[in-house]
Scaffold this motif. Structure first.
Motif, PDB file in Angstrom:
ATOM      1  N   GLU A  56      -6.121   6.647   1.777  1.00 25.48           N
ATOM      2  CA  GLU A  56      -5.648   5.268   1.868  1.00 25.48           C
ATOM      3  C   GLU A  56      -5.196   4.692   0.530  1.00 25.48           C
ATOM      4  OE1 GLU A  56      -8.055   2.636   4.185  1.00 25.48           O
ATOM      5  OE2 GLU A  56      -8.177   4.067   5.835  1.00 25.48           O
ATOM      6  N   HIS A  57      -5.230   5.510  -0.525  1.00 20.71           N
ATOM      7  CA  HIS A  57      -4.696   5.077  -1.817  1.00 20.71           C
ATOM      8  C   HIS A  57      -3.713   6.108  -2.335  1.00 20.71           C
ATOM      9  CE1 HIS A  57      -7.545   1.786  -2.133  1.00 20.71           C
ATOM     10  NE2 HIS A  57      -8.475   2.618  -1.721  1.00 20.71           N
ATOM     11  N   GLY A  58      -3.238   6.962  -1.456  1.00 22.25           N
ATOM     12  CA  GLY A  58      -2.387   8.080  -1.840  1.00 22.25           C
ATOM     13  C   GLY A  58      -0.941   7.692  -2.041  1.00 22.25           C
ATOM     14  N   VAL A  59      -0.156   8.743  -2.254  1.00 24.30           N
ATOM     15  CA  VAL A  59       1.275   8.602  -2.497  1.00 24.30           C
ATOM     16  C   VAL A  59       2.008   9.287  -1.361  1.00 24.30           C
ATOM     17  CG1 VAL A  59       3.143   9.253  -4.055  1.00 24.30           C
ATOM     18  CG2 VAL A  59       0.954   8.545  -4.985  1.00 24.30           C
ATOM     19  N   ILE A  72       3.279   4.304  -3.416  1.00 22.76           N
ATOM     20  CA  ILE A  72       1.823   4.387  -3.404  1.00 22.76           C
ATOM     21  C   ILE A  72       1.327   3.411  -2.339  1.00 22.76           C
ATOM     22  CG2 ILE A  72       1.534   2.648  -5.223  1.00 22.76           C
ATOM     23  CD1 ILE A  72      -0.858   4.352  -6.198  1.00 22.76           C
ATOM     24  N   ILE A  73       0.289   3.804  -1.633  1.00 23.14           N
ATOM     25  CA  ILE A  73      -0.276   2.940  -0.600  1.00 23.14           C
ATOM     26  C   ILE A  73      -1.141   1.893  -1.304  1.00 23.14           C
ATOM     27  CG2 ILE A  73      -1.746   2.829   1.441  1.00 23.14           C
ATOM     28  CD1 ILE A  73      -0.981   5.844   1.870  1.00 23.14           C
ATOM     29  N   LYS A  74      -0.752   0.638  -1.208  1.00 19.08           N
ATOM     30  CA  LYS A  74      -1.488  -0.432  -1.888  1.00 19.08           C
ATOM     31  C   LYS A  74      -2.582  -1.019  -1.007  1.00 19.08           C
ATOM     32  CE  LYS A  74      -0.785  -1.722  -5.542  1.00 19.08           C
ATOM     33  NZ  LYS A  74      -1.390  -1.212  -6.773  1.00 19.08           N
ATOM     34  N   GLY A  97       6.649   9.011 -13.305  1.00 15.41           N
ATOM     35  CA  GLY A  97       6.200   8.002 -14.258  1.00 15.41           C
ATOM     36  C   GLY A  97       4.705   7.742 -14.118  1.00 15.41           C
ATOM     37  N   GLU A  98       4.073   7.316 -15.191  1.00 13.43           N
ATOM     38  CA  GLU A  98       2.633   6.995 -15.169  1.00 13.43           C
ATOM     39  C   GLU A  98       2.408   5.715 -14.365  1.00 13.43           C
ATOM     40  OE1 GLU A  98      -0.311   8.306 -16.918  1.00 13.43           O
ATOM     41  OE2 GLU A  98       0.927  10.093 -17.054  1.00 13.43           O
ATOM     42  N   LEU A  99       1.311   5.701 -13.622  1.00 12.00           N
ATOM     43  CA  LEU A  99       0.925   4.508 -12.893  1.00 12.00           C
ATOM     44  C   LEU A  99      -0.589   4.410 -12.881  1.00 12.00           C
ATOM     45  CD1 LEU A  99      -0.104   5.214  -9.682  1.00 12.00           C
ATOM     46  CD2 LEU A  99       2.228   6.025  -9.671  1.00 12.00           C
ATOM     47  N   GLN A 100      -1.083   3.231 -12.542  1.00 13.62           N
ATOM     48  CA  GLN A 100      -2.526   3.005 -12.459  1.00 13.62           C
ATOM     49  C   GLN A 100      -2.877   2.686 -11.016  1.00 13.62           C
ATOM     50  OE1 GLN A 100      -3.597  -0.068 -15.222  1.00 13.62           O
ATOM     51  NE2 GLN A 100      -2.905   1.095 -16.988  1.00 13.62           N
ATOM     52  N   THR A 101      -3.977   3.281 -10.555  1.00 19.06           N
ATOM     53  CA  THR A 101      -4.413   3.046  -9.184  1.00 19.06           C
ATOM     54  C   THR A 101      -5.904   3.307  -9.051  1.00 19.06           C
ATOM     55  OG1 THR A 101      -3.938   3.530  -6.864  1.00 19.06           O
ATOM     56  CG2 THR A 101      -3.952   5.407  -8.378  1.00 19.06           C
ATOM     57  N   GLU A 102      -6.464   2.849  -7.948  1.00 18.02           N
ATOM     58  CA  GLU A 102      -7.877   3.094  -7.627  1.00 18.02           C
ATOM     59  C   GLU A 102      -7.975   4.375  -6.801  1.00 18.02           C
ATOM     60  OE1 GLU A 102     -10.795   1.081  -8.098  1.00 18.02           O
ATOM     61  OE2 GLU A 102      -9.646  -0.176  -9.467  1.00 18.02           O
ATOM     62  N   VAL A 103      -8.958   5.209  -7.132  1.00 19.34           N
ATOM     63  CA  VAL A 103      -9.205   6.447  -6.393  1.00 19.34           C
ATOM     64  C   VAL A 103     -10.659   6.413  -5.919  1.00 19.34           C
ATOM     65  CG1 VAL A 103      -9.317   8.958  -6.551  1.00 19.34           C
ATOM     66  CG2 VAL A 103      -7.500   7.722  -7.740  1.00 19.34           C
ATOM     67  N   PRO A 104     -10.920   6.730  -4.650  1.00 18.69           N
ATOM     68  CA  PRO A 104     -12.297   6.713  -4.148  1.00 18.69           C
ATOM     69  C   PRO A 104     -13.170   7.777  -4.820  1.00 18.69           C
ATOM     70  CG  PRO A 104     -10.716   6.972  -2.339  1.00 18.69           C
ATOM     71  CD  PRO A 104      -9.952   7.065  -3.609  1.00 18.69           C
ATOM     72  N   ILE A 105     -14.451   7.479  -4.968  1.00 23.14           N
ATOM     73  CA  ILE A 105     -15.440   8.442  -5.461  1.00 23.14           C
ATOM     74  C   ILE A 105     -16.211   8.935  -4.246  1.00 23.14           C
ATOM     75  CG2 ILE A 105     -17.480   8.791  -6.909  1.00 23.14           C
ATOM     76  CD1 ILE A 105     -16.495   6.338  -8.574  1.00 23.14           C
ATOM     77  N   LYS A 138      -6.791  12.625  -3.864  1.00 24.80           N
ATOM     78  CA  LYS A 138      -7.207  11.901  -2.661  1.00 24.80           C
ATOM     79  C   LYS A 138      -8.550  11.237  -2.923  1.00 24.80           C
ATOM     80  CE  LYS A 138      -7.766  12.634   2.280  1.00 24.80           C
ATOM     81  NZ  LYS A 138      -7.637  13.586   3.377  1.00 24.80           N
ATOM     82  N   ALA A 139      -9.410  11.918  -3.690  1.00 23.22           N
ATOM     83  CA  ALA A 139     -10.721  11.385  -4.075  1.00 23.22           C
ATOM     84  C   ALA A 139     -11.202  12.176  -5.284  1.00 23.22           C
ATOM     85  CB  ALA A 139     -11.714  11.517  -2.932  1.00 23.22           C
TER      86      ALA A 139
END
Length: 191
Positions: A56-59, A72-74, A97-105, A138-139
């Motif tokens: 759910e936070h992937g590309v 990217i899925i926002k 290009g570089e980007l910032q995002t949240e990735v699940p743990i 993905k995580a």
């Protein structure tokens, strides 16, 4: 990474959106520098399949009426009862290009902890990273099978490839190992 076919959506009324949902379509918005902000719809089955692959936070790659891009899925909005996807927001990004995002743990080995009568208590379930769109995991997995009561995990304990940088403060504690009774006591104190 498959390419999703998005269909431009012109209808804006709530009744039209509800009708499309009944037909198995999920409304969404994709926004970016080149596109601006465009409404679209996509088949629910296609979308759910892609979300299971990329998270759910992937590309994902998309085709919107002949325009090909990477996004990217926002945000994924789900119905609280049925858990069906109700809406999705995408942000167009450059693949390289570089980007910032949240990735699940995610935790591996939790079942070994429960046999010992201990559990992982999460303080944070995702971490902010910087990398290219094609390198977003993905995580991020953490093996806790050998954890002991009182173990504390900081973001610095997460192992990521050299192509990924953790942006959050590495000394941040995101999980600890406690007894089940501690969790039960803590929850009853909140009531």
């Amino acid at each position: 990474m498959n390419e999703l076919v998005l269909n431009k959506r012109l209808n804006k009324t709530a009744n039209e959106v509800k009708q499309k949902r009944r037909e198995g379509k999920v409304p969404g918005v994709v926004y970016g520098k080149k596109l601006g902000s465009l409404m679209f719809e996509i088949g629910e089955m296609e979308l759910v399949e892609e979300l299971s692959k990329s998270g759910e936070h992937g590309v994902l790659r998309f085709d919107l009426d002949g325009y090909n891009g990477t996004a990217i899925i926002k945000e994924v909005q789900k119905d609280p009862i049925s858990h069906k996807v109700m809406h999705i927001d995408l942000k167009e990004v450059s693949r390289y290009g570089e980007l910032q995002t949240e990735v699940p743990i995610k935790f591996q080995g939790k079942e070994f902890l429960s046999k010992k009568g201990i559990v992982i208590q999460n303080q944070k379930d995702s971490v902010k990273v910087s990398c290219t769109a094609q390198n977003i995991p993905k995580a991020i997995m953490l093996d806790v099978s050998n954890a002991k009561l009182g173990s504390v995990y900081k973001l610095s304990d997460l192992e990521v490839g050299s192509e990924i940088s953790i942006i959050d403060n590495l000394s941040t504690v995101f999980a600890s190992v406690v007894t089940r009774q501690f969790i039960a006591t803590e929850n009853s104190d909140e009531e």
